[in-house]
Design an enzyme around this catalytic site. Structure first.
Site, mmCIF file in Angstrom:
data_model
loop_
_atom_site.group_PDB
_atom_site.id
_atom_site.type_symbol
_atom_site.label_atom_id
_atom_site.label_comp_id
_atom_site.label_asym_id
_atom_site.label_seq_id
_atom_site.Cartn_x
_atom_site.Cartn_y
_atom_site.Cartn_z
ATOM 1 N N GLY A 261 -16.667 4.086 -6.298
ATOM 2 C CA GLY A 261 -15.954 5.047 -5.186
ATOM 3 C C GLY A 261 -15.666 4.440 -4.042
ATOM 4 N N ASP B 244 -4.291 -0.613 -11.036
ATOM 5 C CA ASP B 244 -5.735 -0.776 -11.183
ATOM 6 C C ASP B 244 -5.823 -1.511 -12.707
ATOM 7 O OD1 ASP B 244 -5.684 0.185 -8.960
ATOM 8 O OD2 ASP B 244 -7.189 1.717 -8.948
ATOM 9 N N GLU C 113 0.904 -1.395 0.019
ATOM 10 C CA GLU C 113 0.007 0.031 -0.034
ATOM 11 C C GLU C 113 0.847 1.394 -0.207
ATOM 12 O OE1 GLU C 113 -3.212 0.004 -1.361
ATOM 13 O OE2 GLU C 113 -3.724 -1.289 0.617
ATOM 14 N N TYR D 278 -3.286 12.528 0.362
ATOM 15 C CA TYR D 278 -2.567 11.724 -0.662
ATOM 16 C C TYR D 278 -1.469 12.360 -1.223
ATOM 17 C CZ TYR D 278 -2.003 8.852 -4.772
ATOM 18 O OH TYR D 278 -1.383 7.803 -6.107
ATOM 19 N N SER E 243 -13.697 2.471 -11.665
ATOM 20 C CA SER E 243 -13.206 3.428 -12.635
ATOM 21 C C SER E 243 -12.225 2.649 -13.514
ATOM 22 C CB SER E 243 -12.585 4.525 -12.166
ATOM 23 O OG SER E 243 -11.192 4.368 -11.338
ATOM 24 N N GLY F 127 -13.233 2.193 -3.706
ATOM 25 C CA GLY F 127 -11.611 1.917 -3.664
ATOM 26 C C GLY F 127 -11.613 0.421 -4.141
HETATM 27 P P1 ADP Z 1 -13.417 3.584 -7.550
HETATM 28 O O1 ADP Z 1 -12.490 3.418 -8.738
HETATM 29 O O2 ADP Z 1 -12.558 3.440 -6.326
HETATM 30 O O3 ADP Z 1 -14.747 2.765 -7.552
HETATM 31 P P2 ADP Z 1 -13.347 6.381 -8.716
HETATM 32 O O4 ADP Z 1 -13.858 7.698 -7.898
HETATM 33 O O5 ADP Z 1 -11.982 6.332 -9.330
HETATM 34 O O6 ADP Z 1 -13.649 5.467 -7.489
HETATM 35 O O7 ADP Z 1 -14.372 6.068 -9.722
HETATM 36 C C1 ADP Z 1 -15.771 6.266 -9.679
HETATM 37 C C2 ADP Z 1 -16.106 6.919 -10.884
HETATM 38 O O8 ADP Z 1 -16.078 6.226 -11.915
HETATM 39 C C3 ADP Z 1 -17.679 7.060 -10.652
HETATM 40 O O9 ADP Z 1 -17.989 8.559 -10.158
HETATM 41 C C4 ADP Z 1 -18.054 7.289 -12.518
HETATM 42 O O10 ADP Z 1 -17.650 8.630 -12.633
HETATM 43 C C5 ADP Z 1 -17.202 6.366 -12.990
HETATM 44 N N1 ADP Z 1 -17.910 4.991 -13.031
HETATM 45 C C6 ADP Z 1 -17.401 4.066 -12.491
HETATM 46 N N2 ADP Z 1 -18.265 2.799 -12.613
HETATM 47 C C7 ADP Z 1 -19.332 3.242 -13.456
HETATM 48 C C8 ADP Z 1 -20.458 2.837 -14.238
HETATM 49 N N3 ADP Z 1 -20.703 1.470 -13.737
HETATM 50 N N4 ADP Z 1 -21.337 3.683 -14.688
HETATM 51 C C9 ADP Z 1 -20.797 4.923 -14.673
HETATM 52 N N5 ADP Z 1 -19.796 5.494 -14.242
HETATM 53 C C10 ADP Z 1 -19.115 4.894 -13.482
HETATM 54 MG MG MG Z 2 -10.808 4.565 -9.322
#
Ligand code: ADP
Ligand code: MG
Length: 389
Positions: A121, A177, A35, A226, A127, A123
């Site tokens: 969101g 990732d 980490e 971070y 994304s 973790g």
């Molecule tokens: P994590 O990657 O930890 O889940 P992030 O903040 O990096 O958190 O990514 C989340 C963002 O990615 C969401 O706010 C959205 O913009 C986009 N996202 C991820 N999955 C989807 C989905 N299934 N549909 C639409 N947007 C998504």
């Molecule tokens: Mg992410």
């Protein structure tokens, strides 16, 4: 049984597009250990998880991308010839298309409908799953999707996804990732050297599950802290150059080499560096403990990682500490620690198969007593990389 797409995706597709859909699956990931080592050129040990983002796709006759998600409002549209960020959730998708085109891919227009089992969101890298999954689908529509053994093609997709996140979404994410999303294999973790990009699949022992225990807390502090940690790690490298002029990253030092020079580094950068350097060593120790199925050893290594993140790197939180303690006394617990950037988010735990319910019940009750909050517990297994459903 191979994983099945969410029925809601297929229902929603009928209203979205007239052609039958092709289906693709891109997994989320959890980092088992390693980490805050990625941006220090170090070692990480993530595994892809059995929660995925699903992409239903069909080609179009024009050069338009039309993208919708069951998790988000609105339909995102763009011409392949004019891809630019729109400041919406669709930017990861448009970005990966732009980066693949930049690499010379001749993509075609498509309808893409997305449904994710990965909480956004939290973790678990929804994304990267979105970017990698959409990129894979777009490549598949021109018969250019990388096969299971096409490492070069898979790395190109991972780099395109990372570039999309940097240039379109505006998040400076690491390579862990997307690399995990393209290279993972079921029942394995993925050892990744963030400097050389060497990888190794590490078999996970049979008869275990991973329990992801979400504290339900998301700290606004996380992104400023971070950035501060990254600067502190850079400051440590700069200070250590007094004795090691060629040093470029903390990754180049063993714990004993660091101990000899540590007094050169002012606090708190010294503690930060000690975490990173000891954490790289713990990744190697964890790989050995997994190979030996030595659970007491793995438990001690993950506990040491958590302690180092709490005391030296200072990115844990009272809720994460409470969740770790709750798991340690729950039935079926083998080893665990906080996972992800910190200040909230989740813990990752190895537990015995068959103890899922008893573990979840024990953790929930203990966490509620300690924090007054509800834990969200997800039981997962280590899943395959992105691919056709
Ligand atoms: P994590 O990657 O930890 O889940 P992030 O903040 O990096 O958190 O990514 C989340 C963002 O990615 C969401 O706010 C959205 O913009 C986009 N996202 C991820 N999955 C989807 C989905 N299934 N549909 C639409 N947007 C998504
Ligand atoms: Mg992410």
């Amino acid at each position: 049984m191979s994983p099945q797409p969410p029925p809601a995706l297929l229902d929603a597709w009928r209203a979205f597009s007239a052609s039958p859909p092709l289906l693709y699956r891109a997994p989320g990931r959890v980092n088992l250990i390693g980490e805050h080592t990625d941006y220090n050129q170090g070692l990480v040990l993530p595994c892809a998880i059995s929660l995925a983002t699903w992409i239903a796709a069909a080609p179009r006759d024009d050069d338009t991308l039309r993208v919708a998600s069951l998790q988000m409002e609105g339909i995102v549209t763009a011409r392949l010839t004019g891809l630019a960020p729109q400041r919406s959730w669709g930017d990861g998708v448009l970005g990966v298309a732009a980066m693949l085109a930049r690499d010379g891919e001749r993509l075609r227009g498509a309808n893409l409908l997305i449904a994710s089992e990965i909480p956004l969101g939290a973790g678990l890298s929804s994304s990267a799953a979105l970017e990698v999954g959409a990129g894979f689908a777009l490549l598949a529509l021109t018969d250019r999707a990388p096969g299971p053994a096409d490492r070069a093609g898979r790395w190109r997709l991972a780099h395109a996804a990372q570039a999309a996140e940097h240039q379109f979404v505006g998040t400076r994410c690491g390579i862990m990732d997307p690399a995990c999303c393209v290279l993972a294999q079921a029942d394995h973790a993925l050892w990744l050297d963030c400097r050389s990009l060497d990888t190794q699949l590490v078999p996970l022992p049979a008869g275990i599950r991973l329990a992801l225990c979400d504290t339900g807390v998301r700290h606004a502090l996380a992104s400023s802290e971070y950035n501060r940690r990254r600067q502190e790690c850079e400051a440590a490298v700069a200070a250590l150059r007094a004795v090691r002029p060629a040093l470029t990253s903390l990754r180049e030092l063993t714990p004993s080499e660091f101990a000899e020079a540590a007094e050169r580094v002012p606090e708190p950068a010294r503690r930060r560096a000690r975490h990173v350097i000891s954490e790289n060593q713990r990744v190697e120790q964890a790989v050995a403990a997994l190979a030996a199925e030595d659970w007491p050893r793995l438990r001690a290594i993950l506990a040491a990682s958590h302690r180092s993140l709490r005391e030296d790197f200072e990115v844990s939180s009272p809720e994460l500490d409470a969740m770790v303690a709750a798991a340690e006394s729950a039935p079926g617990f083998l080893a665990g620690r906080m996972t992800g950037g910190g200040f909230g988010g989740a813990t990752v735990n190895f537990i015995r198969e068959g103890s899922e319910e008893a573990f979840a019940g024990g953790v929930s009750a203990a966490y509620r007593r300690a924090s007054g909050r509800e834990a969200a517990i997800r039981i997962v297994t280590a899943a395959d990389a992105v691919g056709p459903a």
